[in-house]
Design an enzyme around this catalytic site. Structure first.
Site, short mmCIF file in Angstrom:
data_model
loop_
_atom_site.label_atom_id
_atom_site.label_comp_id
_atom_site.label_asym_id
_atom_site.label_seq_id
_atom_site.Cartn_x
_atom_site.Cartn_y
_atom_site.Cartn_z
N ARG A 164 1.06 -1.74 -0.08
CA ARG A 164 0.05 -0.07 0.30
C ARG A 164 0.71 1.61 0.04
NH1 ARG A 164 -2.96 -3.38 -0.94
NH2 ARG A 164 -5.09 -3.97 0.14
N SER A 236 -10.35 -0.28 2.82
CA SER A 236 -9.22 -0.42 4.65
C SER A 236 -9.69 0.95 5.29
CB SER A 236 -8.45 -1.63 4.28
OG SER A 236 -8.88 -3.07 3.89
N GLU A 332 -4.63 3.92 5.72
CA GLU A 332 -3.79 3.95 4.78
C GLU A 332 -4.41 5.40 3.53
OE1 GLU A 332 -6.33 1.08 1.27
OE2 GLU A 332 -5.29 -0.14 3.25
#
Ligand code: EPU
Length: 336
Positions: A164, A236, A332
């Protein structure tokens, strides 16, 4: 002259659905539009914000900025003996692109079906799901380099992909405006079914093709993740934290059902969703913002709330997880 919109509402340009405005916004449908927008004196002196699908940002207030709404289209296929190369305009919807490549007989992106956002945004956080990350299907991209004022090509290595993570969230933050992305899909297609949940979904099908895998991924995601068209969210919200083998062993002593995944370097990734769930946050609401009831890793906005309130909840969750497990979980999405 570029087509500037002043005090432009961004509610439909971020999947959390926060109701903020941009001082200026421009629809960018070509590289020429991009250059025109950057040259326009109205934007000079204002920070620049690049929005694709807005599916990985938290907008905490009105943006005194020039917002580029990236809508560059494009879909081109080239091929050599080894692989197909598909070049997509930055504004192409990612999930549509996955579906189109598979319909065209170019398998490889099926595990990444139903991820919200655009092709141009995919490299920023190196999107990943069900055992595949973008970097494994990535050849290169084209971007405008604001530092040199030129268009550049960046290859796989130059993008410095991590979990990520990429150049565009690190040293290259704010420097590049991605206009096109080229994927590399090997002709020797191999299904990736290592992810337990995906294998279970396909139990009845001993030799699934890419289309079947795509459908299985869509089925799993639809069950567990909220549709941004129904309830505001950015997938997420936290990354799964990495811990050392020693730290994992210590945690396992008091939490025998801890969920963790071994990494190639000997460390372990912990399931942040499990940590948050265990702290009792699943399904908890704090007014208009909250934690999704079917997946504790996802924060949701039911309407009428603010990015600031959502961030406050996120901090409370991270602090609680840290106090209980001694592990810090990091968001994130990009916070603006
Ligand atoms: N879990 C819980 N409670 C929860 C949520 C999860 O106990 O509320 C447990 C699950 O039972 C499971 C483990 O945690 O044992 C992992 O959960 P899951 O398989 O749902 O995957 P994840 O780690 O939560 C990651 C990605 C997703 C991606 C899936 C599938 C991150 C931060 N998230 O989720 O990516 O779709 O794996 O590969 O890496 C995204 O980035 O937006 C995203 C959705």
């Amino acid at each position: 002259m570029a087509d500037f919109h002043e005090f432009y509402p961004l509610r439909r340009h971020n999947t959390f659905g926060f109701d903020v405005r941009a001082r200026f916004a421009v629809h960018v449908r070509s590289e020429a539009d991009l250059l025109a927008a950057l040259a326009d004196p109205r934007g000079h002196g204002l920070p620049l914000v690049v929005l694709g699908g807005g599916s990985n940002v938290v907008l905490t207030g009105d943006l005194e900025a020039l917002v580029l709404l990236m809508e560059i289209p494009g879909y081109q296929i080239e091929s050599d003996d080894q692989a197909w190369r598909v070049t997509a305009g930055a504004g192409e919807n990612w999930n549509d692109l996955v579906g189109r490549t598979i319909a065209d007989g170019l398998p490889g992106l099926e595990n990444l079906a139903l991820i919200p956002g655009t092709a141009g945004a995919a490299p920023i956080q190196n999107i990943g799901a069900y055992g595949v990350e973008l970097r494994e299907r990535f050849a290169g991209l084209r971007a405008y380099d604001r530092q040199t004022g030129t268009f550049v090509s960046l290859d796989l290595q130059q993008c410095e992909f991590g979990y990520r993570d990429s150049l565009f969230k690190q040293a290259g933050y704010g420097r590049y405006i991605i206009t096109a992305v080229t994927l590399r899909l090997p002709r020797q297609w191999q299904p990736v079914l290592a992810y337990g949940e995906l294998a279970r979904e396909l139990e009845a099908n001993p030799a699934p093709d890419a289309a079947a895998i795509r459908e299985a991924v869509i089925a799993i995601r639809s069950r567990k993740l909220p549709d941004p068209a129904q309830v505001g969210n950015a997938g997420s919200f936290f990354k799964n934290p990495l811990v050392s083998a020693g730290q994992r062993a210590a945690l396992l002593q008091s939490n025998p059902d801890l969920v963790s995944y071994p990494q190639p370097d000997g460390s372990f990734k912990l399931a942040a969703g499990w940590l948050i769930d265990r702290c009792g946050f699943k399904g908890v609401s704090d007014g208009p913002v909250g934690v999704y009831g079917k997946q504790a890793l996802v924060l949701v906005h039911h309407g009428g709330g603010t990015g600031a309130a959502l961030l406050a909840l996120a901090h409370r969750i991270a602090d609680t997880v840290e106090a209980r497990f001694g592990v810090r979980i990091e968001p994130e999405p990009v916070v603006l």
